[in-house]
Scaffold this active site. Structure first.
Site, PDB file in Angstrom:
ATOM      1  N   GLY A 180     -35.493   4.064  52.782  1.00 49.38           N
ATOM      2  CA  GLY A 180     -36.680   4.324  52.617  1.00 49.38           C
ATOM      3  C   GLY A 180     -37.832   3.353  53.226  1.00 49.38           C
ATOM      4  O   GLY A 180     -37.993   2.140  53.024  1.00 49.38           O
ATOM      5  N   ALA A 181     -38.766   3.901  54.095  1.00 48.53           N
ATOM      6  CA  ALA A 181     -39.904   3.049  54.389  1.00 48.53           C
ATOM      7  C   ALA A 181     -41.018   3.576  53.575  1.00 48.53           C
ATOM      8  O   ALA A 181     -42.116   3.566  54.313  1.00 48.53           O
ATOM      9  CB  ALA A 181     -39.969   3.138  55.695  1.00 48.53           C
ATOM     10  N   GLY A 182     -41.237   3.526  52.377  1.00 50.75           N
ATOM     11  CA  GLY A 182     -42.276   3.728  51.516  1.00 50.75           C
ATOM     12  C   GLY A 182     -43.093   2.140  51.336  1.00 50.75           C
ATOM     13  O   GLY A 182     -42.566   1.361  52.123  1.00 50.75           O
ATOM     14  N   VAL A 232     -31.057  10.184  54.211  1.00 47.36           N
ATOM     15  CA  VAL A 232     -30.011   9.708  53.611  1.00 47.36           C
ATOM     16  C   VAL A 232     -29.580  10.919  52.683  1.00 47.36           C
ATOM     17  O   VAL A 232     -30.073  11.676  51.699  1.00 47.36           O
ATOM     18  CB  VAL A 232     -30.176   8.544  52.697  1.00 47.36           C
ATOM     19  CG1 VAL A 232     -29.120   7.845  51.664  1.00 47.36           C
ATOM     20  CG2 VAL A 232     -30.801   7.319  53.454  1.00 47.36           C
ATOM     21  N   GLU A 268     -56.986  12.429  40.598  1.00 42.55           N
ATOM     22  CA  GLU A 268     -57.508  11.910  41.943  1.00 42.55           C
ATOM     23  C   GLU A 268     -57.667  13.133  42.595  1.00 42.55           C
ATOM     24  O   GLU A 268     -58.482  13.160  43.713  1.00 42.55           O
ATOM     25  CB  GLU A 268     -56.697  10.936  42.375  1.00 42.55           C
ATOM     26  CG  GLU A 268     -56.831   9.437  42.041  1.00 42.55           C
ATOM     27  CD  GLU A 268     -56.402   8.260  42.520  1.00 42.55           C
ATOM     28  OE1 GLU A 268     -55.166   8.361  43.109  1.00 42.55           O
ATOM     29  OE2 GLU A 268     -57.110   7.442  42.584  1.00 42.55           O
ATOM     30  N   GLN A 293     -48.470  -0.769  43.609  1.00 42.83           N
ATOM     31  CA  GLN A 293     -48.797  -1.757  43.259  1.00 42.83           C
ATOM     32  C   GLN A 293     -47.592  -2.771  42.968  1.00 42.83           C
ATOM     33  O   GLN A 293     -47.282  -3.960  43.370  1.00 42.83           O
ATOM     34  CB  GLN A 293     -49.765  -2.042  42.212  1.00 42.83           C
ATOM     35  CG  GLN A 293     -50.480  -3.385  41.883  1.00 42.83           C
ATOM     36  CD  GLN A 293     -51.084  -3.427  40.499  1.00 42.83           C
ATOM     37  OE1 GLN A 293     -51.331  -4.382  40.145  1.00 42.83           O
ATOM     38  NE2 GLN A 293     -51.728  -2.451  40.120  1.00 42.83           N
TER      39      GLN A 293
HETATM   40  P1  FAD Z   1     -42.385   6.008  48.523  1.00 42.79           P
HETATM   41  O1  FAD Z   1     -43.619   5.333  48.848  1.00 42.79           O
HETATM   42  O2  FAD Z   1     -42.514   7.392  47.913  1.00 42.79           O
HETATM   43  O3  FAD Z   1     -41.546   5.898  49.837  1.00 42.79           O
HETATM   44  C1  FAD Z   1     -40.371   6.496  50.062  1.00 42.79           C
HETATM   45  C2  FAD Z   1     -39.961   6.493  51.074  1.00 42.79           C
HETATM   46  O4  FAD Z   1     -38.664   7.114  51.431  1.00 42.79           O
HETATM   47  C3  FAD Z   1     -40.731   7.659  52.174  1.00 42.79           C
HETATM   48  O5  FAD Z   1     -40.914   6.940  53.366  1.00 42.79           O
HETATM   49  C4  FAD Z   1     -39.801   8.781  52.182  1.00 42.79           C
HETATM   50  O6  FAD Z   1     -39.813   9.413  53.257  1.00 42.79           O
HETATM   51  C5  FAD Z   1     -38.428   8.007  52.420  1.00 42.79           C
HETATM   52  N1  FAD Z   1     -37.253   9.117  51.861  1.00 42.79           N
HETATM   53  C6  FAD Z   1     -37.099   9.741  50.527  1.00 42.79           C
HETATM   54  N2  FAD Z   1     -35.966  10.102  50.577  1.00 42.79           N
HETATM   55  C7  FAD Z   1     -35.283   9.988  51.515  1.00 42.79           C
HETATM   56  C8  FAD Z   1     -34.002  10.106  52.116  1.00 42.79           C
HETATM   57  N3  FAD Z   1     -33.165  10.780  51.477  1.00 42.79           N
HETATM   58  N4  FAD Z   1     -33.624   9.544  53.320  1.00 42.79           N
HETATM   59  C9  FAD Z   1     -34.490   9.036  54.068  1.00 42.79           C
HETATM   60  N5  FAD Z   1     -35.771   8.597  53.630  1.00 42.79           N
HETATM   61  C10 FAD Z   1     -36.013   9.109  52.429  1.00 42.79           C
HETATM   62  N6  FAD Z   1     -49.838   3.803  42.989  1.00 42.79           N
HETATM   63  C11 FAD Z   1     -50.814   2.634  42.818  1.00 42.79           C
HETATM   64  O7  FAD Z   1     -50.185   1.650  42.712  1.00 42.79           O
HETATM   65  N7  FAD Z   1     -52.019   3.006  42.987  1.00 42.79           N
HETATM   66  C12 FAD Z   1     -52.409   4.258  43.204  1.00 42.79           C
HETATM   67  O8  FAD Z   1     -53.959   4.330  43.035  1.00 42.79           O
HETATM   68  C13 FAD Z   1     -51.680   5.346  43.357  1.00 42.79           C
HETATM   69  N8  FAD Z   1     -52.327   6.672  43.520  1.00 42.79           N
HETATM   70  C14 FAD Z   1     -51.166   7.578  43.681  1.00 42.79           C
HETATM   71  C15 FAD Z   1     -51.764   8.956  44.032  1.00 42.79           C
HETATM   72  C16 FAD Z   1     -51.005   9.763  44.330  1.00 42.79           C
HETATM   73  C17 FAD Z   1     -51.537  11.154  44.769  1.00 42.79           C
HETATM   74  C18 FAD Z   1     -49.538   9.842  44.329  1.00 42.79           C
HETATM   75  C19 FAD Z   1     -48.687  10.900  44.497  1.00 42.79           C
HETATM   76  C20 FAD Z   1     -48.963   8.517  43.993  1.00 42.79           C
HETATM   77  C21 FAD Z   1     -49.789   7.429  43.802  1.00 42.79           C
HETATM   78  N9  FAD Z   1     -49.532   6.206  43.273  1.00 42.79           N
HETATM   79  C22 FAD Z   1     -50.196   5.080  43.170  1.00 42.79           C
HETATM   80  C23 FAD Z   1     -48.028   5.922  43.165  1.00 42.79           C
HETATM   81  C24 FAD Z   1     -47.301   5.377  44.467  1.00 42.79           C
HETATM   82  O9  FAD Z   1     -47.767   6.198  45.440  1.00 42.79           O
HETATM   83  C25 FAD Z   1     -45.811   5.088  44.140  1.00 42.79           C
HETATM   84  O10 FAD Z   1     -45.687   4.348  43.018  1.00 42.79           O
HETATM   85  C26 FAD Z   1     -45.120   4.444  45.450  1.00 42.79           C
HETATM   86  O11 FAD Z   1     -45.270   5.320  46.594  1.00 42.79           O
HETATM   87  C27 FAD Z   1     -43.779   4.054  45.321  1.00 42.79           C
HETATM   88  O12 FAD Z   1     -43.210   3.506  46.447  1.00 42.79           O
HETATM   89  P2  FAD Z   1     -41.725   3.566  46.938  1.00 42.79           P
HETATM   90  O13 FAD Z   1     -41.784   2.712  48.108  1.00 42.79           O
HETATM   91  O14 FAD Z   1     -40.963   3.523  45.726  1.00 42.79           O
HETATM   92  O15 FAD Z   1     -41.684   4.983  47.304  1.00 42.79           O
END
Ligand code: FAD
Length: 427
Positions: free
Chosen positions: A32-34, A103, A193, A341
């Site tokens: 995952g590249a989140g 994945v 939002e 965050q």
């Molecule tokens: P993500 O950023 O969701 O990244 C997951 C990655 O995994 C993605 O690139 C996806 O493509 C990849 N992936 C998923 N499944 C697979 C798979 N099976 N195989 C390969 N790749 C895969 N948080 C704040 O702190 N402040 C804010 O103001 C805020 N506003 C938000 C507004 C909205 C509308 C939303 C929806 C969320 C908001 N959030 C905010 C929450 C924040 O976006 C999440 O907590 C954050 O994205 C989590 O990061 P992560 O790295 O866990 O996952």
């Protein structure tokens, strides 16, 4: 703006290098590249030399997108390309191999990850950063008929769908109120939002499609007694007032009971109210990626209660970051909410801990979350939030929101990335 569309391909581009290089180096696989996975990768590549480890980043797409910005392209107030960044632009290709694939399974006992094309990748150290998915709490019809603000593909469809409803309006016979009735289920952070952006977009859409504003009905359905449950009362009052001024019907204390092809059923006390609506957007909750639970890790709403060093209980070779990880607030005894965050802060400690393991050290660092505040935007120029322990409203909150968004880009790719993808209209 940004890259040529063709550079944002999904899947298919397999990285052959992975199989042939680095056979004797420890293999670190990041899923995952989140926010969590991407920042861990960028931090780690700064800490290690190219011979220290073979680092493989697996992601569904060749781009990283900012989930926390997705309400904007969903409403159509920002182009989705502004929320995404080519991964190749931020990784050091001498140290990191990108595998673009999905994945499908994590086999923790065999230390392997299975990808959609059937290929398997083994690991010495695994980082799971697969993010969130909508939690629908078993509400009938939500999965089938409601939209979710979950990724770039989803928000592109929401924006197009909304425009289509406006475009259709003058071409069909009465009754047709359902075309311009928009229901947002859940008035937590992301629901609010999205609504904030949408109320700003509606006048533009009305003008573009020759639709009188009074024909547009926007409903927010929230089970708690107020919008933004858990937020400071003064901030909630400010947001409530904002939405009332923008003619959003706030149905608080109201449960969304069912979603159908015709609209929704909601319950207010003993009353069941039906609303005909062609657009229902569900923002009522998220859970960790179901692959984590399916792999046999302990989970609570899809989130694994990680140890203090961010490793999964009982698994010294598996770290979990971001929305897939559950971290307790020891003061309140409740988990911290899943946020970008938190994911970003975790990634710093996580990268250092991987480096320690690679160096053969066992005294891993403990993660301590330091909340820096929260700002919710209400469109581009308004908002509410807490910075440190100071409340901010209106234009000041909107300013801070942009500072936060730009700061992340800076941490990820320096000033170059801020200038390319940042929110530079600060005032
Ligand atoms: P993500 O950023 O969701 O990244 C997951 C990655 O995994 C993605 O690139 C996806 O493509 C990849 N992936 C998923 N499944 C697979 C798979 N099976 N195989 C390969 N790749 C895969 N948080 C704040 O702190 N402040 C804010 O103001 C805020 N506003 C938000 C507004 C909205 C509308 C939303 C929806 C969320 C908001 N959030 C905010 C929450 C924040 O976006 C999440 O907590 C954050 O994205 C989590 O990061 P992560 O790295 O866990 O996952």
């Amino acid at each position: 703006m940004g890259h040529n569309m063709n550079t944002f391909l999904t899947k298919g581009a397999k990285n052959k290098k992975v199989e042939v290089m680095g056979l004797n180096k420890p293999k670190v696989v990041i899923l995952g590249a989140g926010y969590g996975g991407m920042m861990t990768t960028v931090r780690l590549q700064k800490l290690i030399g190219s011979n220290d480890a073979e680092v493989i980043l697996v992601n569904q797409h060749n781009y990283h997108y900012q989930s926390a910005w997705l309400h904007e392209p969903a409403a159509g107030t920002l182009h989705h390309d502004q929320t995404r960044i080519l991964i190749d632009d931020v990784i050091d290709k001498n140290k990191v191999n990108l595998v673009i694939d999905t994945v499908t399974e994590i086999k923790k006992d065999e230390k392997k990850v299975v990808l959609e094309n059937g290929r398997e990748i083994d690991y010495d150290i695994l980082v799971i950063g697969l993010g969130f998915e909508p939690a629908t709490f078993g509400i009938p019809g939500l999965k089938e008929y409601a939209f979710g603000i979950v990724n770039v593909n989803a928000v592109r469809e929401i924006r197009q769908h909304i425009e289509l409803m406006f475009a259709k309006y003058n071409n069909v016979q009465e009754p047709k109120e359902d075309l311009l009735t928009f229901v947002v289920g859940g008035a937590g952070f992301s629901g609010v939002e999205f609504l904030g952006e949408f109320v700003n977009r509606v006048p533009e859409l009305c003008k573009e499609y020759d639709v009188p504003r009074e024909k547009v009905r926007i409903l927010s359905v929230e089970g708690s007694p107020t919008i933004m449950p858990g937020f400071d009362k003064e901030l909630v009052d400010y947001a409530t007032n904002f939405f009332e001024r923008h003619n959003v019907e706030l149905h608080t204390g109201t449960l969304l009971k069912e979603c159908t092809p015709e609209g929704i059923k909601m319950a207010k006390g003993d009353d069941i109210i039906e609303v005909k609506a062609k657009t229902v957007i569900w923002t009522g909750g998220v859970q960790g990626n179901s692959l984590v639970g399916e792999a046999g890790f302990e989970v609570n709403r899809g989130r694994c209660p990680v140890r203090k060093d961010l490793r999964a209980p009982g698994h010294d070779d598996v770290f979990i970051v971001g929305d897939c990880a559950l971290i307790m607030n020891e003061e309140t005894g409740r988990p911290y909410p899943p946020t970008a965050q938190a994911a970003i802060q975790e990634s710093y400690v996580l990268a250092r801990n991987i480096k320690k393991l690679l160096d053969g050290q066992t005294d891993l660092e403990e993660f301590v979350y330091q909340p820096k505040g929260t700002v919710a935007s209400l469109g581009e120029k308004d908002g509410i939030g807490i910075i440190g322990n100071k409340k901010v409203f209106g234009g000041q909150a909107a300013f801070w929101k942009k500072v936060i968004d730009n700061r992340y880009l800076f941490l990820l790719g320096g000033m170059k990335l801020v200038l390319k993808k940042g929110k530079l209209n600060m005032f």
